[in-house]
Design a protein around this motif. Structure first.
Motif, PDB file in Angstrom:
ATOM      1  N   GLU A   1      -9.785  79.305  -5.835  1.00  0.00           N
ATOM      2  CA  GLU A   1      -9.476  78.739  -7.146  1.00  0.00           C
ATOM      3  C   GLU A   1      -7.980  78.561  -7.399  1.00  0.00           C
ATOM      4  OE1 GLU A   1     -11.601  77.479  -8.920  1.00  0.00           O
ATOM      5  OE2 GLU A   1     -13.525  78.538  -8.873  1.00  0.00           O
ATOM      6  N   ARG A   2      -7.181  78.408  -6.350  1.00  0.00           N
ATOM      7  CA  ARG A   2      -5.734  78.291  -6.574  1.00  0.00           C
ATOM      8  C   ARG A   2      -5.389  77.035  -7.371  1.00  0.00           C
ATOM      9  NH1 ARG A   2      -6.457  77.745  -1.047  1.00  0.00           N
ATOM     10  NH2 ARG A   2      -6.058  75.663  -0.177  1.00  0.00           N
TER      11      ARG A   2
ATOM     12  N   LEU B   1      -8.419  80.628 -19.627  1.00  0.00           N
ATOM     13  CA  LEU B   1      -7.817  79.513 -18.902  1.00  0.00           C
ATOM     14  C   LEU B   1      -7.992  78.205 -19.673  1.00  0.00           C
ATOM     15  CD1 LEU B   1      -8.988  80.418 -15.285  1.00  0.00           C
ATOM     16  CD2 LEU B   1      -6.641  80.524 -16.163  1.00  0.00           C
ATOM     17  N   LEU B   2      -9.127  78.032 -20.325  1.00  0.00           N
ATOM     18  CA  LEU B   2      -9.377  76.843 -21.138  1.00  0.00           C
ATOM     19  C   LEU B   2      -8.386  76.770 -22.295  1.00  0.00           C
ATOM     20  CD1 LEU B   2     -11.274  74.411 -21.827  1.00  0.00           C
ATOM     21  CD2 LEU B   2     -12.585  76.011 -23.231  1.00  0.00           C
TER      22      LEU B   2
ATOM     23  N   VAL C   1      -6.887  72.415 -12.435  1.00  0.00           N
ATOM     24  CA  VAL C   1      -7.854  71.452 -11.918  1.00  0.00           C
ATOM     25  C   VAL C   1      -9.270  71.969 -12.165  1.00  0.00           C
ATOM     26  CG1 VAL C   1      -8.723  70.309  -9.847  1.00  0.00           C
ATOM     27  CG2 VAL C   1      -6.264  70.631 -10.158  1.00  0.00           C
ATOM     28  N   GLY C   2     -10.111  71.162 -12.781  1.00  0.00           N
ATOM     29  CA  GLY C   2     -11.487  71.539 -13.059  1.00  0.00           C
ATOM     30  C   GLY C   2     -11.748  71.940 -14.498  1.00  0.00           C
TER      31      GLY C   2
ATOM     32  N   ALA D   1     -16.552  77.244 -12.148  1.00  0.00           N
ATOM     33  CA  ALA D   1     -15.490  78.133 -11.653  1.00  0.00           C
ATOM     34  C   ALA D   1     -16.115  79.423 -11.149  1.00  0.00           C
ATOM     35  CB  ALA D   1     -14.476  78.436 -12.753  1.00  0.00           C
ATOM     36  N   ALA D   2     -15.437  80.061 -10.209  1.00  0.00           N
ATOM     37  CA  ALA D   2     -15.899  81.339  -9.674  1.00  0.00           C
ATOM     38  C   ALA D   2     -15.428  82.504 -10.529  1.00  0.00           C
ATOM     39  CB  ALA D   2     -15.389  81.515  -8.243  1.00  0.00           C
TER      40      ALA D   2
END
Length: 412
Positions: free
Chosen positions: A180-181, A305-306, A188-189, A295-296
């Motif tokens: 998930e870098r 993160l959102l 991204v994502g 996401a993991a």
């Protein structure tokens, strides 16, 4: 280390201490008998069981290494006993749930076997004697009652082997970074959402340790800054219970109520990295719109993160996991994202866990009431003995008459 723990568990079952049915005081749970019939409630997922568990029921779970959240949820439901098909403390790491259950006076009977889910029936009346679950006089399963000494000893052994788990945690963290870098470094994502978070305060609520008290302690902050509230799964229900409304609900939707999902909040569905989303059918059945965040990471991490990706000025987390033991207690591999997420958001992330214990007013509500009452009595007494008392009462009577006349004018 594990072999010694298993050896200690091979002792003969300890007779079950008595348990109560819905007593308000946890200590009272150990003062009544379980020889009477009790309703059996069972589910292999503890958080699903606690939704329908009632005081006095016998709870049957299949939960290896009961964590803190599961332990607190079971205690809040006040069952007469907890039967665990798996090992409540496997020795892998010092999980906190069994100690919480036993300290509350609730008998925890360990390793009764997964086959009990096939033998027993949901809702039937059963009884427990000497660590044995009985249907009438027929034994269905037997386990070992965990006394507090057993829990303390097992926790100590688990702590001795904690270094191995720390190594695994570090490896999982590095593996997560490799996967998930792009999400962590470049966002991204992250899905597009309608809710505007740019330059706003965001309050993320997770149903973790002391979340109710901390949310209550933040009322002045909420009143002043009016942050956008994000509920992580069941955290959305916590927001509603506190008298607010979530702006966003983030998670796999396995522990949030339909009431919360249909309250008008925007929904961000947490999916696996390959796009599979366990809560998708439920959201579609309710006819709700949603965005997907594959996401993991854990749901609480993707909520953070959102918020960061959408430009939140400050992120305040309530009930989130903040220390290493909690990371391990929630799930050794699943919490690998938490450390890196917190490093990413360090400049704008504030943990509110424990804020309710940081400061407590020494003036109680009763003391304030007495103070106000004393002030009113003093004022009335002063007016009563004053030579100008008559004039004061005439002025007050005039104000009152004007108020009554104004009210009558509204309705006439």
């Amino acid at each position: 280390m594990r072999s010694s723990l298993r050896g200690r568990r091979s002792k003969s079952p300890t007779p079950v201490e008595p348990s109560g049915q819905g007593s308000e005081e946890p200590a009272a749970l150990g003062e009544q008998t379980l020889h009477t019939l009790q309703v059996l409630r069972m589910d292999k997922r503890t958080k699903n069981l606690t939704k329908r568990l009632r005081p006095g029921d016998i709870a049957l779970i299949d939960h290896q290494d009961i964590d803190r959240v599961a332990g607190e949820a079971l205690v809040a439901a006040r069952p007469s006993a907890v039967l665990n098909a798996a090992a409540s403390i496997s020795g892998t790491y010092p999980n906190l749930g069994p100690e919480i259950i036993v300290a509350a006076g609730i008998p925890l009977i360990d390793e009764v076997g997964a086959e009990l889910f096939e033998i027993a029936k949901e809702g039937e009346l059963l009884r427990i004697e000497g660590g044995v679950l009985l249907r009438g006089d027929v034994p269905l399963a037997a386990g070992r009652l965990l006394a507090m000494d057993d829990v303390v000893d097992a926790m100590e052994e688990a702590r001795l082997g904690l270094s191995e788990q720390l190594e695994n945690f570090v490896e999982n963290t590095l593996e997560f970074l490799r996967k998930e870098r792009e999400l962590l470094l470049d966002g991204v994502g992250v899905p597009a959402i309608k809710t505007d978070l740019a330059e706003k305060h965001v309050l993320i609520v997770v149903r973790g340790d002391h979340y109710r008290e901390d949310l209550a302690a933040l009322r002045p902050y909420i009143r002043e800054y009016r942050p956008v509230m994000i509920g992580v799964d069941g955290g959305a229900d916590a927001i509603l219970e506190a008298g607010y409304r979530p702006g966003l609900i983030v998670g796999d939707m396995d522990s949030v109520s339909d009431k919360a999902l249909t309250c008008g909040a925007e929904i961000v569905l947490h999916a696996y990295r390959d796009g599979r989303a366990p809560g998708l059918d439920r959201i579609r059945d309710l006819g709700l719109g949603y965005a997907v965040f594959p996401a993991a990471a854990t749901s609480e991490d993707i909520a953070m993160l959102l918020a960061d990706d959408k430009g939140a000025k400050l992120i305040v987390a309530v009930g989130a996991h903040v220390n290493l033991i909690e990371f391990l207690d929630k799930g050794r591999s699943g919490m690998a994202s938490t450390f890196l997420t917190r490093q990413r958001l360090a400049g704008k992330l504030v943990d509110a866990k424990g804020v309710s214990r940081l400061y407590r007013s020494q003036i109680s509500t009763g003391s304030l009431f007495l103070l106000v009452a004393a002030a009113i009595i003093t004022l009335v007494g002063t007016l009563a003995v004053s030579p100008w008392a008559g004039a004061y009462w005439e002025v007050l009577r005039g104000y009152w008459d004007n108020f009554v006349f104004w009210v009558q004018g509204i309705f006439s």
